[in-house]
Design a protein around this motif. Structure first.
Motif: not given
Length: 362
Positions: A126-128, A131, A198, A202
């Motif tokens: 997951y790329d925070t 998103n 995650q 979101y």
């Protein structure tokens, strides 16, 4: 008010650039180059010892392959096709296997080549910042006493497996290469849960923002997340067939003891699939919620405007009557006429507001 950061653009999707017409089994790198140099990391172990090699060569890998110990060779970077071909010659890999290793668009699958078993998987992370859920191509090869892993970059997800090997605790060092292959696949699936959780967090934040104050950008974000869910589904769904195939094939490379763990891995994959399907359903209902919230907000605005317009209809009528230019209108020359008209209009407004309040329209 719940604040969310909407992604400006979607993560780039690898496109198939392989030239049409090439013979089957021709290795051609398809994807985005993510590392400058290919790095080879080797762990060779048995119950009593563990040898670890950093930045090793293919010659050293070939030497370790001849030992009775378990050898794990991890290759970070698959853009060097010549090196992959040389490694394939060293370990006797089929050209079709080499083609699938360097093709990052390959669908997850498992194939039995008698001397080895090939597995193609997808890594999820997951790329925070944006998103998004990043997917990477990974390949596992289980042979007699060795395991080969191929990753697109050096940021792999096998650190927990390495630590278990270094500590020498549990059953890891006492079992064969098939259990190591299972442990690596299980580590990938564990990261599925982290990325999907995650992703779900979101979605919940977006849901709260829509209920609080729906915006036009929220609809675009919902559509983007639905495409993300479809892409993740394509990466996760084939794993069910892949692991089921490994459990059913009659191969001496997989021991009965490891097959029990493969069934547990199958259950984990089913759980991750359920999560993906659940998030797809939530995004579908979230789309309807956003439309309903916007529609309700518009209805509230229209109700207020309608009430205001309704109040002014009789006032406009009275003003229009006394705005006519007839000479014989009796109230025009009456001294209290102006105040009477104002009083009448105020009474009408108050009466209508009271009626609206009683009926629950306001």
């Amino acid at each position: 008010m719940t604040m969310i950061k909407l992604a400006v653009a979607e993560a780039p999707i690898n496109k198939r650039t392989k030239q049409p017409g090439l013979s089957p089994g021709t290795p051609v790198f398809v994807g985005e180059r993510k590392v400058d140099e290919v790095r080879i990391h080797v762990m060779d172990y048995d119950k009593q010892r563990l040898d670890e090699y950093f930045e090793t060569s293919l010659e050293e890998c070939a030497r370790l392959k001849a030992f009775d110990s378990v050898t794990w060779i991890n290759i970070s970077g698959i853009h060097d096709v010549e090196m992959i071909i040389e490694l394939g010659e060293t370990f006797g890999l089929h050209p079709l296997t080499l083609e699938d290793i360097v093709n990052t668009t390959q669908r997850p699958k498992a194939e039995d080549f008698d001397d080895y078993i090939f597995m193609a998987l997808k890594l999820l992370q997951y790329d925070t910042v944006n998103n998004t859920i990043e997917t990477e191509h990974a390949s596992l090869i289980l042979g007699h006493g060795y395991v080969l892993t191929f990753l697109e970059d050096s940021q792999d997800m096998f650190d927990t497996v390495r630590e278990r090997l270094r500590q020498g605790k549990g059953r890891m060092r006492g079992l064969g290469a098939d259990y190591l292959c299972y442990a690596l696949a299980d580590a990938m699936v564990d990261h599925y849960f982290t990325a999907l959780e995650q992703f779900g967090d979101y979605i919940e934040i977006l849901d709260e923002a829509i209920l609080d104050s729906p915006q036009a950008q929220h609809m675009q974000e919902i559509h983007r997340l639905k495409r993300e869910a479809i892409r993740v589904r394509k990466a996760v769904w084939p794993l069910r067939e892949e692991v089921s195939y490994l459990d059913k094939i009659d191969s001496p490379l997989i021991t009965p003891q490891t097959r029990l763990f493969l069934r547990d891995l199958y259950d984990h994959i089913i759980q991750s699939i359920d999560m993906v399907e659940g998030y797809r359903d939530i995004l579908g209902s979230l789309h309807d919620t956003c439309l309903s919230t916007v529609s309700n907000r518009m209805n509230e605005i229209m109700k207020v405007l309608t009430i205001i317009a309704t109040i002014f209809i009789p006032l406009t009528f009275i003003v229009g009557v006394y705005g006519m230019n007839f000479a014989n209108m009796p109230e025009l020359r009456w001294g209290w006429g102006y105040f009477l008209v104002w009083g009448l209009m105020i009474l009408i407004v108050l009466g209508m507001m009271i009626q609206f309040k009683r009926r629950g329209w306001w």
